[in-house]
Design a protein around this motif. Structure first.
Motif, PDB file in Angstrom:
ATOM      1  N   ASN A 136     -62.509  -4.660 -28.053  1.00  0.00           N
ATOM      2  CA  ASN A 136     -62.355  -3.207 -27.895  1.00  0.00           C
ATOM      3  C   ASN A 136     -61.740  -2.611 -29.158  1.00  0.00           C
ATOM      4  O   ASN A 136     -60.782  -1.848 -29.115  1.00  0.00           O
ATOM      5  N   SER A 137     -62.318  -2.981 -30.293  1.00  0.00           N
ATOM      6  CA  SER A 137     -61.776  -2.504 -31.569  1.00  0.00           C
ATOM      7  C   SER A 137     -62.914  -2.118 -32.503  1.00  0.00           C
ATOM      8  O   SER A 137     -64.075  -2.451 -32.264  1.00  0.00           O
TER       9      SER A 137
ATOM     10  N   GLN B  26     -71.688  -0.270 -25.176  1.00  0.00           N
ATOM     11  CA  GLN B  26     -71.721  -1.735 -25.318  1.00  0.00           C
ATOM     12  C   GLN B  26     -70.449  -2.409 -24.837  1.00  0.00           C
ATOM     13  O   GLN B  26     -70.231  -3.596 -25.114  1.00  0.00           O
ATOM     14  N   GLY B  27     -69.595  -1.658 -24.126  1.00  0.00           N
ATOM     15  CA  GLY B  27     -68.299  -2.216 -23.729  1.00  0.00           C
ATOM     16  C   GLY B  27     -68.431  -3.335 -22.722  1.00  0.00           C
ATOM     17  O   GLY B  27     -69.436  -3.466 -22.017  1.00  0.00           O
ATOM     18  N   ILE B  28     -67.395  -4.147 -22.660  1.00  0.00           N
ATOM     19  CA  ILE B  28     -67.357  -5.266 -21.718  1.00  0.00           C
ATOM     20  C   ILE B  28     -67.060  -4.715 -20.323  1.00  0.00           C
ATOM     21  O   ILE B  28     -66.109  -3.954 -20.138  1.00  0.00           O
ATOM     22  N   THR B  29     -67.881  -5.103 -19.366  1.00  0.00           N
ATOM     23  CA  THR B  29     -67.710  -4.571 -18.007  1.00  0.00           C
ATOM     24  C   THR B  29     -67.570  -5.654 -16.944  1.00  0.00           C
ATOM     25  O   THR B  29     -67.350  -5.334 -15.780  1.00  0.00           O
TER      26      THR B  29
ATOM     27  N   CYS C 218     -61.631  -2.584 -47.835  1.00  0.00           N
ATOM     28  CA  CYS C 218     -60.769  -2.410 -46.676  1.00  0.00           C
ATOM     29  C   CYS C 218     -60.087  -3.736 -46.357  1.00  0.00           C
ATOM     30  O   CYS C 218     -60.678  -4.789 -46.499  1.00  0.00           O
ATOM     31  N   SER C 219     -58.868  -3.690 -45.937  1.00  0.00           N
ATOM     32  CA  SER C 219     -58.141  -4.899 -45.579  1.00  0.00           C
ATOM     33  C   SER C 219     -58.181  -5.073 -44.076  1.00  0.00           C
ATOM     34  O   SER C 219     -58.728  -4.256 -43.347  1.00  0.00           O
ATOM     35  N   SER C 220     -57.547  -6.166 -43.595  1.00  0.00           N
ATOM     36  CA  SER C 220     -57.525  -6.410 -42.157  1.00  0.00           C
ATOM     37  C   SER C 220     -56.788  -5.300 -41.421  1.00  0.00           C
ATOM     38  O   SER C 220     -56.924  -5.148 -40.223  1.00  0.00           O
ATOM     39  N   LYS C 221     -55.976  -4.509 -42.154  1.00  0.00           N
ATOM     40  CA  LYS C 221     -55.266  -3.393 -41.532  1.00  0.00           C
ATOM     41  C   LYS C 221     -56.242  -2.336 -41.039  1.00  0.00           C
ATOM     42  O   LYS C 221     -55.874  -1.459 -40.290  1.00  0.00           O
ATOM     43  N   ASP C 222     -57.479  -2.394 -41.500  1.00  0.00           N
ATOM     44  CA  ASP C 222     -58.452  -1.392 -41.102  1.00  0.00           C
ATOM     45  C   ASP C 222     -59.144  -1.722 -39.789  1.00  0.00           C
ATOM     46  O   ASP C 222     -60.157  -1.143 -39.457  1.00  0.00           O
ATOM     47  N   VAL C 223     -58.605  -2.680 -39.064  1.00  0.00           N
ATOM     48  CA  VAL C 223     -59.101  -2.930 -37.700  1.00  0.00           C
ATOM     49  C   VAL C 223     -58.291  -2.032 -36.772  1.00  0.00           C
ATOM     50  O   VAL C 223     -57.062  -2.075 -36.778  1.00  0.00           O
ATOM     51  N   ILE C 224     -58.996  -1.203 -36.018  1.00  0.00           N
ATOM     52  CA  ILE C 224     -58.311  -0.259 -35.131  1.00  0.00           C
ATOM     53  C   ILE C 224     -58.531  -0.664 -33.682  1.00  0.00           C
ATOM     54  O   ILE C 224     -59.679  -0.773 -33.231  1.00  0.00           O
ATOM     55  N   GLN C 225     -57.430  -0.892 -32.989  1.00  0.00           N
ATOM     56  CA  GLN C 225     -57.515  -1.192 -31.562  1.00  0.00           C
ATOM     57  C   GLN C 225     -57.773   0.118 -30.826  1.00  0.00           C
ATOM     58  O   GLN C 225     -57.028   1.081 -31.007  1.00  0.00           O
ATOM     59  N   LEU C 226     -58.815   0.166 -30.039  1.00  0.00           N
ATOM     60  CA  LEU C 226     -59.179   1.418 -29.357  1.00  0.00           C
ATOM     61  C   LEU C 226     -58.406   1.572 -28.047  1.00  0.00           C
ATOM     62  O   LEU C 226     -58.044   0.570 -27.416  1.00  0.00           O
ATOM     63  N   PRO C 227     -58.167   2.821 -27.633  1.00  0.00           N
ATOM     64  CA  PRO C 227     -57.525   3.035 -26.332  1.00  0.00           C
ATOM     65  C   PRO C 227     -58.362   2.407 -25.218  1.00  0.00           C
ATOM     66  O   PRO C 227     -59.592   2.339 -25.319  1.00  0.00           O
TER      67      PRO C 227
END
Ligand SMILES: Cc1cc2nc3c(=O)[nH]c(=O)nc-3n(C[C@H](O)[C@H](O)[C@H](O)COP(=O)(O)O)c2cc1C
Length: 226
Positions: free
Chosen positions: A117-118, A70-73, A20-29
């Protein structure tokens, strides 16, 4: 061009095609801070579900679940949704997706990055069936469109707390698991929980660092209607 350089370029092309390349980092909504279901209703309706519809979940819902886990709160990005002894955060979340896992996402194994958040796709191999086999043949796990694996890297807590840090990491995984459960119910999704599996097999088949000890497996999706 020398034979050596031709070989190097060929190898890089082959490796590039399989990894997988760096393109496989997905920014989440961006996750929401408001839901339609009360905490009381979500707690009351929480059950361990072992039967899932073969229907992909929405990306926005995956984002919300990972945030609840585990999200930042708060506190300038330093605090997360679940408590952590000494705020040392020894846990990692891996997400295994099959063909119909999450709308718009390819199958494979992903790693969650709370501060960004990715998620990053580590491999294109879904491996849900192999995972279920490593969980003492609990094949219902493979039915779920999404499978979350919670791992602990004990060194992050034992440095401060000694051997007791291992216990703290286990406790923390319980908090994360319950947050996933409750958030799933609030989104009209369903989750299961699995503690019976062979750790070394899970580490090997997922290709994760040996220091990331799998603690809980949580299958997730829409409950199959009878
Ligand atoms: C640490 C832990 C490990 C568990 N492991 C499994 C498991 O391997 N397989 C399974 O089917 N259920 C597993 N369960 C789910 C329990 O069987 C379930 O929580 C219990 O029957 C109560 O049902 P409820 O969760 O629907 O309230 C586990 C639960 C916990 C807390």
């Amino acid at each position: 061009m020398s034979k050596f350089f031709s070989f190097v370029i060929f190898t890089l092309i082959v490796l590039g095609a399989n990894q997988c390349s760096s393109k496989d980092v997905i920014q989440l909504p961006v996750p929401t801070g408001k839901g339609k279901v009360s905490v009381e209703e979500a707690i009351k309706n929480r059950r361990t579900i072992r039967s899932f519809a073969s229907r992909a979940i929405k990306l926005v819902d995956l984002s919300q679940i990972l945030w609840a886990a585990q999200g930042i709160t708060g506190e300038g990005g330093l605090k997360r949704a679940a408590p952590s002894a000494g705020a040392l955060y020894p846990l990692d979340l891996y997400i295994i997706l099959g063909e119909k896992g999450v709308e718009g996402l390819k199958s494979g194994i992903y790693h969650y990055f709370p501060s960004q958040n990715s998620i990053e796709r580590l491999t294109d191999k879904g491996l849900k069936v192999e995972l279920a086999q490593a969980a003492l043949g609990q094949m219902w796990i493979a039915e779920a469109p999404v499978v979350i694996v919670i791992t602990a890297e004990y060194e992050r807590v034992t440095g401060k707390y000694g051997p007791r840090g291992v216990r703290y990491a286990h406790m923390e995984a319980g908090h994360v698991g319950e947050n996933i459960f409750i958030q799933a119910v609030a989104l009209d999704l369903a989750a299961g929980i699995v503690g019976a599996f062979e750790n070394s097999k899970i580490i090997k088949l997922m290709g994760i660092p040996a220091s990331h000890d799998p603690l809980l497996i949580m299958p997730l999706g829409y409950q199959k209607k009878r």
